[in-house]
Design an enzyme around this catalytic site. Structure first.
Site, PDB file in Angstrom:
ATOM      1  N   ASP A   1      -0.840  28.044 -61.040  1.00 51.54           N
ATOM      2  CA  ASP A   1       0.019  26.861 -60.935  1.00 51.54           C
ATOM      3  C   ASP A   1      -0.791  25.788 -60.218  1.00 51.54           C
ATOM      4  O   ASP A   1      -1.248  25.991 -59.086  1.00 51.54           O
ATOM      5  CB  ASP A   1       1.288  27.206 -60.140  1.00 51.54           C
TER       6      ASP A   1
ATOM      7  N   ASN B   1      -6.524  21.277 -68.680  1.00 55.54           N
ATOM      8  CA  ASN B   1      -5.628  20.853 -69.763  1.00 55.54           C
ATOM      9  C   ASN B   1      -4.173  20.695 -69.319  1.00 55.54           C
ATOM     10  O   ASN B   1      -3.471  19.832 -69.815  1.00 55.54           O
ATOM     11  CB  ASN B   1      -5.728  21.884 -70.907  1.00 55.54           C
TER      12      ASN B   1
ATOM     13  N   TYR C   1       3.332   8.852 -65.509  1.00 56.26           N
ATOM     14  CA  TYR C   1       2.365   9.659 -66.256  1.00 56.26           C
ATOM     15  C   TYR C   1       1.085   8.854 -66.477  1.00 56.26           C
ATOM     16  O   TYR C   1      -0.024   9.345 -66.227  1.00 56.26           O
ATOM     17  CB  TYR C   1       2.976  10.070 -67.601  1.00 56.26           C
TER      18      TYR C   1
ATOM     19  N   LYS D   1      -2.681   9.703 -65.181  1.00 54.47           N
ATOM     20  CA  LYS D   1      -3.778   9.934 -66.128  1.00 54.47           C
ATOM     21  C   LYS D   1      -4.908   8.923 -65.914  1.00 54.47           C
ATOM     22  O   LYS D   1      -6.084   9.242 -66.112  1.00 54.47           O
ATOM     23  CB  LYS D   1      -3.252   9.883 -67.562  1.00 54.47           C
TER      24      LYS D   1
HETATM   25  N1  LIG Z   1       1.022  16.005 -76.500  1.00 52.39           N
HETATM   26  C1  LIG Z   1       0.462  14.806 -76.438  1.00 52.39           C
HETATM   27  O1  LIG Z   1       0.835  13.887 -77.189  1.00 52.39           O
HETATM   28  C2  LIG Z   1      -0.662  14.535 -75.472  1.00 52.39           C
HETATM   29  C3  LIG Z   1      -1.363  13.333 -75.606  1.00 52.39           C
HETATM   30  C4  LIG Z   1      -2.379  13.048 -74.705  1.00 52.39           C
HETATM   31  C5  LIG Z   1      -2.703  13.955 -73.721  1.00 52.39           C
HETATM   32  N2  LIG Z   1      -2.009  15.109 -73.614  1.00 52.39           N
HETATM   33  C6  LIG Z   1      -2.366  16.013 -72.518  1.00 52.39           C
HETATM   34  O2  LIG Z   1      -2.734  17.264 -73.035  1.00 52.39           O
HETATM   35  C7  LIG Z   1      -2.428  18.282 -72.078  1.00 52.39           C
HETATM   36  C8  LIG Z   1      -1.634  19.386 -72.755  1.00 52.39           C
HETATM   37  O3  LIG Z   1      -0.439  18.806 -73.250  1.00 52.39           O
HETATM   38  P1  LIG Z   1       0.486  19.500 -74.347  1.00 52.39           P
HETATM   39  O4  LIG Z   1       0.826  18.452 -75.315  1.00 52.39           O
HETATM   40  O5  LIG Z   1      -0.129  20.759 -74.792  1.00 52.39           O
HETATM   41  O6  LIG Z   1       1.784  19.764 -73.458  1.00 52.39           O
HETATM   42  P2  LIG Z   1       2.811  20.973 -73.382  1.00 52.39           P
HETATM   43  O7  LIG Z   1       2.959  21.636 -74.692  1.00 52.39           O
HETATM   44  O8  LIG Z   1       3.993  20.390 -72.693  1.00 52.39           O
HETATM   45  O9  LIG Z   1       2.067  22.010 -72.414  1.00 52.39           O
HETATM   46  C9  LIG Z   1       1.843  21.674 -71.077  1.00 52.39           C
HETATM   47  C10 LIG Z   1       1.129  22.837 -70.429  1.00 52.39           C
HETATM   48  O10 LIG Z   1       0.863  22.483 -69.059  1.00 52.39           O
HETATM   49  C11 LIG Z   1       1.373  23.544 -68.233  1.00 52.39           C
HETATM   50  N3  LIG Z   1       1.753  23.074 -66.908  1.00 52.39           N
HETATM   51  C12 LIG Z   1       2.652  22.113 -66.578  1.00 52.39           C
HETATM   52  N4  LIG Z   1       2.746  22.006 -65.250  1.00 52.39           N
HETATM   53  C13 LIG Z   1       1.881  22.929 -64.729  1.00 52.39           C
HETATM   54  C14 LIG Z   1       1.528  23.314 -63.429  1.00 52.39           C
HETATM   55  N5  LIG Z   1       2.096  22.762 -62.329  1.00 52.39           N
HETATM   56  N6  LIG Z   1       0.611  24.280 -63.256  1.00 52.39           N
HETATM   57  C15 LIG Z   1       0.030  24.868 -64.336  1.00 52.39           C
HETATM   58  N7  LIG Z   1       0.341  24.573 -65.600  1.00 52.39           N
HETATM   59  C16 LIG Z   1       1.257  23.601 -65.789  1.00 52.39           C
HETATM   60  C17 LIG Z   1       2.559  24.080 -68.999  1.00 52.39           C
HETATM   61  O11 LIG Z   1       2.924  25.358 -68.504  1.00 52.39           O
HETATM   62  P3  LIG Z   1       4.454  25.889 -68.561  1.00 52.39           P
HETATM   63  O12 LIG Z   1       4.666  26.446 -69.944  1.00 52.39           O
HETATM   64  O13 LIG Z   1       4.515  26.903 -67.487  1.00 52.39           O
HETATM   65  O14 LIG Z   1       5.341  24.703 -68.305  1.00 52.39           O
HETATM   66  C18 LIG Z   1       1.985  24.115 -70.406  1.00 52.39           C
HETATM   67  O15 LIG Z   1       1.163  25.237 -70.576  1.00 52.39           O
HETATM   68  C19 LIG Z   1      -1.672  17.580 -70.941  1.00 52.39           C
HETATM   69  O16 LIG Z   1      -2.551  17.307 -69.873  1.00 52.39           O
HETATM   70  C20 LIG Z   1      -1.207  16.298 -71.581  1.00 52.39           C
HETATM   71  O17 LIG Z   1      -1.014  15.273 -70.629  1.00 52.39           O
HETATM   72  C21 LIG Z   1      -1.013  15.442 -74.475  1.00 52.39           C
END
Ligand SMILES: NC(=O)c1ccc[n+]([C@@H]2O[C@H](COP(=O)([O-])OP(=O)(O)OC[C@H]3O[C@@H](n4cnc5c(N)ncnc54)[C@H](OP(=O)(O)O)[C@@H]3O)[C@@H](O)[C@H]2O)c1
Length: 225
Positions: free
Chosen positions: A54, A77, A139, A143
């Site tokens: 975490d 990530n 957010y 970032k």
């Molecule tokens: N999706 C997009 O459009 C997008 C665009 C640009 C950048 N990103 C970036 O890409 C990365 C992954 O995003 P995603 O789209 O895959 O999001 P997601 O499906 O919501 O997954 C988020 C992940 O982060 C974990 N997480 C959240 N809080 C945490 C904490 N305190 N400690 C450890 N793990 C934690 C979650 O774990 P739990 O399952 O335990 O909650 C999950 O595994 C993020 O940094 C996001 O900002 C995403």
């Protein structure tokens, strides 16, 4: 650097882009993937080692670092994306705790191993680090801070032979953007673009969604989605 036979750690590895990064690293012949998750994870591939992680828990980060003997690639990530309007300090702090301090904390904990391997750090930032979305300003701020951290680390760690890679991702089809009816890249295509960028030694990769409908320029001009 080739991912094959390397050791990789992915945070937020249980779903979304993190899960796709684990799958793509396995596809490239990685030696071991440490899958950082908050909840227990079971994975059918014996090369995947779950790691309780975490990002808001410094003791857990330190304990995770002590379980890893060697590391070539750290992929920061994990992240959160919540609605706010900048009226609540707690929302800013919550985003900074995960997206900025979490990235910083994990990086510091694994830096001795990455220095030893002359490894690579990958920070999954966001295009919103450059262009704020007023629906989720906290957010964007977190970032932007993470992107600045990435740029500074790149300069500071170059003397140790550690590369630092920024991912400036556009919208991706994961839980994070569920409910948004906009063009999105698949998590699989983004993971592939990230690891392609690492293998090519690029400083930045910017996976963005494919335009819809397709342009008439022909198949050869289409991006991989
Ligand atoms: N999706 C997009 O459009 C997008 C665009 C640009 C950048 N990103 C970036 O890409 C990365 C992954 O995003 P995603 O789209 O895959 O999001 P997601 O499906 O919501 O997954 C988020 C992940 O982060 C974990 N997480 C959240 N809080 C945490 C904490 N305190 N400690 C450890 N793990 C934690 C979650 O774990 P739990 O399952 O335990 O909650 C999950 O595994 C993020 O940094 C996001 O900002 C995403």
């Amino acid at each position: 650097m080739a991912i094959a036979d390397k050791t990789v750690l992915v945070t937020g590895a249980n779903r979304g882009i993190g899960q796709a990064l684990v799958a793509d690293a396995l596809r490239r012949g990685v030696k071991r993937v440490y899958a950082g998750t908050r909840q227990p994870l079971a994975h059918p591939d014996g090369r995947v080692t779950p790691l309780t992680l975490d990002l808001t828990n410094p003791a857990q980060i330190q304990a995770a670092a002590e379980q890893v003997e060697a590391l070539d690639v750290l992929i920061n990530n994990a992240g959160i994306w919540l609605y706010d309007d900048l009226s609540d300090r707690a929302m800013l702090e919550e985003h900074l705790a995960v997206n900025f301090y979490g990235t910083w904390g994990v990086t510091q904990a694994f830096l001795p191993l990455l220095t030893r391997s002359k490894g690579t750090i990958v920070n999954n930032v966001s295009l919103m680090a450059l262009a704020a979305l007023p629906l989720t300003p906290a957010y964007s701020i977190s970032k932007a801070a993470a992107f600045s951290l990435t740029q500074s680390l790149r300069a500071l760690l170059a003397v140790r032979g550690v590369r630092v890679h920024a991912v400036l991702t556009g919208p991706v089809d994961t839980d994070m953007t569920r409910g948004f009816d906009i063009p999105k890249a698949s998590a699989t295509s983004v993971a592939r673009a990230i690891l392609d960028g690492v293998e090519a030694g690029r400083r930045t990769s910017s996976p963005i969604p494919c335009p819809r409908p397709w342009p008439t320029a022909g198949a050869a001009a289409r991006p991989r989605c």
